[in-house]
Design a protein around this motif. Sequence first.
Motif, PDB file in Angstrom:
ATOM      1  N   TYR A   1     110.941  -2.722  22.119  1.00 45.57           N
ATOM      2  CA  TYR A   1     109.693  -1.911  22.295  1.00 45.57           C
ATOM      3  C   TYR A   1     108.812  -1.892  21.020  1.00 45.57           C
ATOM      4  N   GLY A   2     107.358  -2.115  21.165  1.00 46.60           N
ATOM      5  CA  GLY A   2     106.464  -1.644  20.210  1.00 46.60           C
ATOM      6  C   GLY A   2     105.266  -1.133  20.630  1.00 46.60           C
ATOM      7  N   LEU A   3     104.741  -0.057  19.922  1.00 49.89           N
ATOM      8  CA  LEU A   3     103.678   0.554  20.314  1.00 49.89           C
ATOM      9  C   LEU A   3     102.784   1.056  18.912  1.00 49.89           C
ATOM     10  N   VAL A   4     101.466   0.471  19.141  1.00 51.24           N
ATOM     11  CA  VAL A   4     100.725   0.640  17.779  1.00 51.24           C
ATOM     12  C   VAL A   4      99.170   0.981  17.950  1.00 51.24           C
ATOM     13  N   PHE A   5      98.716   1.703  16.985  1.00 52.69           N
ATOM     14  CA  PHE A   5      97.199   2.185  17.246  1.00 52.69           C
ATOM     15  C   PHE A   5      96.515   1.103  17.448  1.00 52.69           C
ATOM     16  N   GLY A   6      95.390   0.936  18.014  1.00 47.77           N
ATOM     17  CA  GLY A   6      94.386  -0.262  17.807  1.00 47.77           C
ATOM     18  C   GLY A   6      94.799  -1.467  18.542  1.00 47.77           C
ATOM     19  N   GLN A   7      93.958  -2.542  18.464  1.00 45.93           N
ATOM     20  CA  GLN A   7      94.430  -3.871  18.869  1.00 45.93           C
ATOM     21  C   GLN A   7      95.232  -4.395  17.382  1.00 45.93           C
ATOM     22  N   SER A   8      96.672  -4.428  17.674  1.00 45.03           N
ATOM     23  CA  SER A   8      97.539  -4.946  16.488  1.00 45.03           C
ATOM     24  C   SER A   8      98.532  -5.608  17.358  1.00 45.03           C
ATOM     25  N   GLU A   9      98.419  -6.668  18.079  1.00 50.17           N
ATOM     26  CA  GLU A   9      99.549  -7.355  18.837  1.00 50.17           C
ATOM     27  C   GLU A   9     100.205  -8.072  17.874  1.00 50.17           C
ATOM     28  N   ARG A  10     100.047  -8.615  16.782  1.00 51.97           N
ATOM     29  CA  ARG A  10     100.881  -9.213  16.023  1.00 51.97           C
ATOM     30  C   ARG A  10     102.129  -8.187  15.413  1.00 51.97           C
ATOM     31  N   LYS A  11     101.666  -6.960  15.148  1.00 50.87           N
ATOM     32  CA  LYS A  11     102.555  -5.757  14.520  1.00 50.87           C
ATOM     33  C   LYS A  11     103.297  -5.232  15.852  1.00 50.87           C
ATOM     34  N   ALA A  12     102.707  -5.195  17.022  1.00 57.77           N
ATOM     35  CA  ALA A  12     103.548  -4.588  18.004  1.00 57.77           C
ATOM     36  C   ALA A  12     104.639  -5.675  18.472  1.00 57.77           C
ATOM     37  N   ILE A  13     104.544  -6.878  18.689  1.00 61.32           N
ATOM     38  CA  ILE A  13     105.468  -7.892  18.845  1.00 61.32           C
ATOM     39  C   ILE A  13     106.539  -7.836  17.869  1.00 61.32           C
ATOM     40  N   ALA A  14     106.103  -7.984  16.595  1.00 61.38           N
ATOM     41  CA  ALA A  14     107.038  -7.812  15.555  1.00 61.38           C
ATOM     42  C   ALA A  14     108.142  -6.542  15.600  1.00 61.38           C
ATOM     43  N   MET A  15     107.304  -5.439  15.829  1.00 64.11           N
ATOM     44  CA  MET A  15     108.041  -4.220  16.035  1.00 64.11           C
ATOM     45  C   MET A  15     109.083  -4.363  17.048  1.00 64.11           C
ATOM     46  N   ALA A  16     108.631  -4.898  18.288  1.00 58.48           N
ATOM     47  CA  ALA A  16     109.587  -5.041  19.453  1.00 58.48           C
ATOM     48  C   ALA A  16     110.821  -5.757  18.859  1.00 58.48           C
ATOM     49  N   LEU A  17     110.758  -6.857  18.190  1.00 61.59           N
ATOM     50  CA  LEU A  17     111.719  -7.662  17.942  1.00 61.59           C
ATOM     51  C   LEU A  17     112.703  -6.728  16.745  1.00 61.59           C
ATOM     52  N   VAL A  18     111.991  -6.267  16.033  1.00 62.72           N
ATOM     53  CA  VAL A  18     113.080  -5.534  15.180  1.00 62.72           C
ATOM     54  C   VAL A  18     113.619  -4.392  15.709  1.00 62.72           C
ATOM     55  N   ASP A  19     112.990  -3.863  16.766  1.00 67.58           N
ATOM     56  CA  ASP A  19     113.554  -2.692  17.226  1.00 67.58           C
ATOM     57  C   ASP A  19     114.916  -3.040  18.168  1.00 67.58           C
ATOM     58  N   ARG A  20     114.680  -4.228  18.758  1.00 67.25           N
ATOM     59  CA  ARG A  20     115.965  -4.839  19.367  1.00 67.25           C
ATOM     60  C   ARG A  20     117.128  -5.248  18.515  1.00 67.25           C
ATOM     61  N   ALA A  21     116.485  -5.708  17.601  1.00 67.18           N
ATOM     62  CA  ALA A  21     117.767  -6.179  16.466  1.00 67.18           C
ATOM     63  C   ALA A  21     118.562  -5.003  15.907  1.00 67.18           C
ATOM     64  N   LEU A  22     117.662  -3.605  15.955  1.00 67.40           N
ATOM     65  CA  LEU A  22     118.447  -2.593  15.200  1.00 67.40           C
ATOM     66  C   LEU A  22     119.209  -1.958  16.374  1.00 67.40           C
ATOM     67  N   ARG A  23     119.213  -2.433  17.732  1.00 67.51           N
ATOM     68  CA  ARG A  23     119.905  -1.649  18.639  1.00 67.51           C
ATOM     69  C   ARG A  23     121.467  -2.326  19.148  1.00 67.51           C
ATOM     70  N   TRP A  24     121.735  -3.211  17.874  1.00 70.07           N
ATOM     71  CA  TRP A  24     123.001  -3.885  18.132  1.00 70.07           C
ATOM     72  C   TRP A  24     124.454  -2.900  18.472  1.00 70.07           C
ATOM     73  N   GLN A  25     124.332  -1.785  17.692  1.00 66.24           N
ATOM     74  CA  GLN A  25     125.337  -0.927  17.913  1.00 66.24           C
ATOM     75  C   GLN A  25     125.662  -0.397  19.304  1.00 66.24           C
ATOM     76  N   GLU A  26     124.068   0.207  19.764  1.00 68.54           N
ATOM     77  CA  GLU A  26     123.849   0.729  21.083  1.00 68.54           C
ATOM     78  C   GLU A  26     124.532  -0.327  22.078  1.00 68.54           C
ATOM     79  N   LEU A  27     124.189  -1.438  22.144  1.00 68.34           N
ATOM     80  CA  LEU A  27     124.575  -2.607  23.231  1.00 68.34           C
ATOM     81  C   LEU A  27     125.637  -3.093  22.757  1.00 68.34           C
TER      82      LEU A  27
END
Length: 360
Positions: free
Chosen positions: A273-299
């Motif tokens: 998941y990614g949520l960012v102010f304004g039109q910042s789609e590169r940041k939102a996509i990158a954020m979602a990928l890193v968020d998913r990678a950080l969830r390794w332990q939870e999953l």
Amino acid sequence: MYVAVKGGARAIENAHDFLAEERRGDPSVAELTIGQIREQLRLAVNRVMAEGSLFDPDLAALAIKQSRGDLIEAVFLIRAYRTTLPRLGSSRPVETAAMACVRRISATFKDAPGGQVLGPTFDYTHRLLDFKLMAEGGLPEAPRAEPLAARVPHIAGFLNRDGLIEDQPQSDAVPTDLTRTPLELPADRALRLQALTRGDEGFILGLAYSTQRGYGRTHAFVGELRIGMVAVEMEIPELGFAVEIGEVELTECETVNQFKGSKTEPAQFTRGYGLVFGQSERKAIAMALVDRALRWQELGEDFVGAPAQDEEFVLSHCDNIQATGFLEHIKLPHYVDFQAELELVRRLRADAAAMREAAE
């Protein structure tokens, strides 16, 4: 020492004057206005608002002008100003399903319920310099379309109906506010997302790219990317109900990632998941990928030693203001420290020379 400080103060004042001249540039060229920066450099304004954690396009434009286009310096100015603002209350969680979308795309379903909207994007432009922009002149008005329905449901919700994607139960728990409480590790997901959304776009992008190249591979699809205005509501105790106090532009990205399943969980997709102010789609996509990678332990996944999986590495280094401060402080006077090291090196060289003479 006092003489040096007194002389340095005059030099600093002169440097400030020189900086102001350089910021203005050639006086024969018209000066940039805040409105021009706000309207014509919107993506830069959006980045400053996102990493500065303050939605105010005019102030972000002012910070860009003051910083001569140095966006990290502009983020620093915005965060410093933010600390002077009183906190009058907290808004309710924004409802992104009710977003007035100007852009909504999906890489998973061609015929996404609610339709896809390309919106303003570089995706289909030629990466060639447009020399027509060097000339002043009006542009033809872009065609207008009928607005989408008032509520555009999230695409991940359709997968969730069949249990094909992990459920994300809603919670009324109040998350820790990273802007008011120092970061502590381990951090829960809400705190991690706050750190990522105000983290440096380049750093987050590099980490996300590393996951695609195999360092913590999660094989993501962009389930949905949407950009638009969202109402901000606030509970007014005297009224007993919430009222709308304004709108903010947001970019939201939900990625759909593979998950093999486990002894207790059937195979299903997971989310980033990614949520960012304004039109910042590169940041939102990158954020979602890193968020998913950080969830390794939870999953229940394996830690493969990838930087994007390392919570301490990611969260401790993603803030460009902290990084800039620590990096750039080494250019400031370290006369005493350096003299101590200089004396140490001289003493070691003298001792080594004495030992060589004794050996001879």
